[in-house]
Design a protein around this motif. Structure first.
Motif, PDB file in Angstrom:
ATOM      1  N   ARG A   1       0.654  -1.198   0.081  1.00  0.00           N
ATOM      2  CA  ARG A   1      -0.268   0.150  -0.021  1.00  0.00           C
ATOM      3  C   ARG A   1       1.093   0.873  -0.050  1.00  0.00           C
ATOM      4  NH1 ARG A   1      -5.684  -0.875   3.678  1.00  0.00           N
ATOM      5  NH2 ARG A   1      -5.959  -3.461   2.622  1.00  0.00           N
ATOM      6  N   TYR A   2      -0.109   2.132  -0.562  1.00  0.00           N
ATOM      7  CA  TYR A   2       1.099   3.458  -1.196  1.00  0.00           C
ATOM      8  C   TYR A   2      -0.141   4.618  -0.013  1.00  0.00           C
ATOM      9  CZ  TYR A   2       4.666   1.591  -3.604  1.00  0.00           C
ATOM     10  OH  TYR A   2       5.891   0.824  -3.871  1.00  0.00           O
ATOM     11  N   MET A   3       0.575   5.697   0.478  1.00  0.00           N
ATOM     12  CA  MET A   3      -0.062   7.192   0.369  1.00  0.00           C
ATOM     13  C   MET A   3       0.274   8.139  -0.250  1.00  0.00           C
ATOM     14  SD  MET A   3       1.124   7.649   4.245  1.00  0.00           S
ATOM     15  CE  MET A   3       2.664   7.149   4.899  1.00  0.00           C
ATOM     16  N   TRP A   4      -0.297   9.015  -0.742  1.00  0.00           N
ATOM     17  CA  TRP A   4      -0.380  10.307  -0.802  1.00  0.00           C
ATOM     18  C   TRP A   4       0.956  10.999  -0.063  1.00  0.00           C
ATOM     19  CZ3 TRP A   4      -4.599  13.918  -3.965  1.00  0.00           C
ATOM     20  CH2 TRP A   4      -3.776  15.144  -4.407  1.00  0.00           C
ATOM     21  N   THR A   5       1.647  11.625  -0.438  1.00  0.00           N
ATOM     22  CA  THR A   5       2.371  12.352   0.126  1.00  0.00           C
ATOM     23  C   THR A   5       3.395  14.205   0.028  1.00  0.00           C
ATOM     24  OG1 THR A   5       4.469  11.549   0.018  1.00  0.00           O
ATOM     25  CG2 THR A   5       2.932  10.464   1.730  1.00  0.00           C
ATOM     26  N   ASN A   6       2.615  13.902  -1.401  1.00  0.00           N
ATOM     27  CA  ASN A   6       3.123  15.102  -2.070  1.00  0.00           C
ATOM     28  C   ASN A   6       2.886  15.972  -2.697  1.00  0.00           C
ATOM     29  OD1 ASN A   6       4.512  17.898  -1.496  1.00  0.00           O
ATOM     30  ND2 ASN A   6       6.384  17.265  -1.227  1.00  0.00           N
TER      31      ASN A   6
ATOM     32  N   PHE B   1      11.012   4.500   3.486  1.00  0.00           N
ATOM     33  CA  PHE B   1      10.170   4.316   3.748  1.00  0.00           C
ATOM     34  C   PHE B   1       9.956   4.638   1.693  1.00  0.00           C
ATOM     35  CE2 PHE B   1       8.607   5.661   7.647  1.00  0.00           C
ATOM     36  CZ  PHE B   1       7.048   4.732   8.218  1.00  0.00           C
ATOM     37  N   GLU B   2       9.511   3.786   0.969  1.00  0.00           N
ATOM     38  CA  GLU B   2      10.632   3.707  -0.540  1.00  0.00           C
ATOM     39  C   GLU B   2       9.124   4.800  -0.962  1.00  0.00           C
ATOM     40  OE1 GLU B   2       9.354  -0.636  -2.110  1.00  0.00           O
ATOM     41  OE2 GLU B   2      11.403  -0.906  -0.720  1.00  0.00           O
ATOM     42  N   LYS B   3       9.533   5.227  -2.131  1.00  0.00           N
ATOM     43  CA  LYS B   3       8.914   6.634  -2.417  1.00  0.00           C
ATOM     44  C   LYS B   3       8.464   6.811  -4.045  1.00  0.00           C
ATOM     45  CE  LYS B   3      10.327  10.064   0.639  1.00  0.00           C
ATOM     46  NZ  LYS B   3       9.005   9.765   0.994  1.00  0.00           N
TER      47      LYS B   3
END
Length: 611
Positions: free
Chosen positions: A568-573, A598-600
């Protein structure tokens, strides 16, 4: 020597004819004397000609009490006498009236009511009565044909689109009134109107070419109205700096101008610039309210004012800044750059821990939509602060964190949301108009999403969101129905200053891992043709599509598959490059790897991505 009789002397002295000829007889009877006296008394006396006293002469003539012709640079009298003319004194300022001035208008004649005989009681003023404003700036302002078009567009269209869900006087009354006397507000309104017309022409152009409607364009898509908007915006900034330099800081007018500047930047998608303006406006507000030694936060003082003091224009603008500060509350970025709501709670002392328990906040069940809105404005800032701190902790687990205190704070907020929800549901049975119905439904949607978000935000895996699929489906369906609500005014510019359903849909698209529902969210976002504050419908649709892609949900064959926590990923920028017409989106994994990192993943979405 000849001696005249006394009567003759008096006659010669008082009669004008005695100066040209002498009397021919010396005998005068009583009858003759009486006739002469009556003739003299009946003649009108000659009066000296007088003129109104002039008090604007030069200082030299006024000192010598002589008439002055007020010549400049020196008067004729001083030149004739060879004196140095000392000039003219400045006119004295008119003393303020001891009582408010009244308009000298004729008293209207009232038509007698049917069945009434003598005394008439005035008809009650409607509840939504608003004072009239001038139709167009006139005295001291020069408007060409385009400027008149821009002002009319703002007055008749944009001011209503800026706040379509809640009644506010700032856009339709306060800003228009201030534009009549303040050049900064005047040019700000023209700048917004000019950019609004530029958007209207671009929307018509895209519709004529068969392309989808667009709520905003980067500045590279210029036309003459866009250039006029930039020119007026520059003049507004210049006048604001000049006024502050000459007269000092006028807090109310500065706040009003800042709100207009925020609208101008948000219309162009310059959310970084609008964020700086939000921060500056909150600081000005803090200076206005810091009139006494009070260590409470600006949020707490504003709530106490709402409970004890009649509302004024600054209170209304304070609420608007508060709503601007929580525009990223539904999608709290962990870096905290957009957490302007924290400025409203500066100075608050917590009872325990880093997050700790906030000072007690209690309210009664709201009886009106306005009361519910005020409670929500206060509570949402507290919720946004809580979510931002938790989001930062989830990406920085190496720092100390009092989980017990955080769970206690979460329980308090969920209890307050429960009480507010009861009040919102009860308002469904009250008598409200169409606009208030839309505002109430939107408030209920935000409330429902907030309950889910506060419940799940302490779970770093985000697996808890999977338990609220039915709530997410309900919100998406109600957002679809919300689009069918009748509008008070047709959408022409495609920009609103209020946070509506766009951030709610984006939140569901980011947190719900059901591919089918996510696809519906993207469909609804692309079907929307407007911008809400800093949020653009097409940009949000692309951001949700991006997270679906990296989580492997673009293939509908796996629509019902559950995405594991490690995937799962989250929107960070997010960042928009105006020159290249590209949107840069950053996603981070919700869980760290074996190295604690945290992989981006960075996506670049260009013009082709949103066509």
């Amino acid at each position: 020597m000849h001696v005249m009789a006394p009567e003759a002397k008096k006659s010669r002295r008082n009669s004008p004819s005695s100066r040209s000829q002498r009397s021919l007889t010396s005998d005068s009877s009583d009858k003759g004397c009486t006739s002469d006296q009556q003739r003299i008394e009946s003649r009108p006396t000659r009066k000296r000609a007088s003129k109104p006293k002039v008090r604007t002469g030069c200082i030299s003539c006024k000192r010598r009490h002589v008439k002055c012709d007020e010549g400049k640079p020196s008067c004729a009298e001083c030149e004739r006498l060879g004196l140095m003319c000392e000039g003219y004194a400045l006119p004295k300022a008119k003393a303020p009236a001891s009582r408010p001035e009244r308009l000298l208008l004729p008293k209207p004649k009232l038509r007698p009511l049917a069945g009434s005989s003598s005394k008439l009681s005035p008809s009650p003023r409607p509840a939504n009565h608003q004072p009239s404003v001038p139709l167009m700036p006139s005295y001291g302002f020069e408007l060409n044909e385009d400027d008149m078009w821009y002002f009319t567009l703002f007055r008749d269209q944009i001011s209503h689109e800026l706040s379509p869900y809640y009644l506010t006087n700032f856009w339709t009354q306060t800003s228009l009134r201030d534009s009549m006397v303040n050049r900064c507000i005047y040019h700000s309104i023209l700048g917004i109107g000019a950019y609004g017309r530029a958007l209207m022409e671009l929307r018509n152009e895209y519709s004529a070419n068969g392309k989808g409607p667009r709520t905003w364009w980067p500045p590279s898509k210029n036309n003459r109205h866009h250039q006029a908007a930039l020119m007026h915006h520059s003049k507004a900034l210049s006048h604001l700096r000049s006024n502050i330099g000459l007269y000092g800081l006028d807090g109310r007018l500065t706040m009003a101008a800042t709100l207009l500047f925020i609208v101008f930047e948000n219309m162009q998608g310059n959310y970084h610039s609008s964020g700086s303006l939000i921060r500056s406006g909150i600081k000005v507000l803090t200076n206005i309210r810091n009139t006494s030694p009070d260590f409470r936060s600006i949020l707490r003082r504003q709530w106490d004012r709402y409970l004890t003091t009649p509302r004024d224009e600054v209170d209304e603008m304070t609420d608007m800044f508060a709503r601007h500060s929580i525009t990223s509350a539904c999608l709290p970025f962990a870096h905290g750059k957009y957490a302007y709501h924290i400025l409203f709670t500066e100075g608050e002392e917590y009872d325990d821990g880093d997050l700790g328990l906030c000072s007690p906040f209690t309210f009664t069940i709201p009886q009106t939509l306005d009361q519910a809105r005020q409670i929500w404005d206060y509570l949402m800032i507290k919720l946004a602060n809580f979510q931002s701190k938790v989001a930062w902790h989830n990406l920085n687990p190496e720092f100390d964190f009092d989980e017990a205190a955080a769970y206690r704070e979460q329980a308090i907020y969920l209890s307050q949301l429960h009480d507010l929800g009861i009040g919102l549901d009860s308002l469904l049975f009250s008598t409200i108009d169409i606009r208030e119905s839309k505002g109430l439904e939107l408030l209920r949607l935000h409330h429902k999403v907030a309950v889910v978000s506060i419940t799940c935000c302490l779970d770093p895996t985000e697996m808890m969101y999977d338990e609220f699929l039915s709530e997410f489906e309900d919100v998406v369906q109600r957002c679809r129905l919300f689009m069918e609500f009748p509008a008070d005014i047709a959408v022409k510019v495609g920009f609103t200053n209020d946070a509506g359903r766009l951030p709610l849909l984006a939140h569901i698209g980011a947190k719900c891992r059901n591919a089918r529902l996510r696809s519906e969210v993207v469909e609804l976002l692309r079907a929307s043709d407007w911008r809400e504050g800093p949020w653009d419908s097409w940009s949000l649709a692309n951001a949700v599509s991006g997270i679906m892609k990296i989580e492997g949900q673009l293939d509908m064959a796996s629509a019902e598959n559950v995405v594991p926590a490690k995937a799962r990923y989250m929107w960070t920028n997010v960042f928009w490059d105006f020159e290249k017409q590209q949107m840069h989106v950053e996603y981070s994994k919700v869980l760290p790897n074996a190295l604690g990192e945290f992989e981006k993943v960075n996506y670049v979405m260009g013009e082709s991505s949103v066509a």
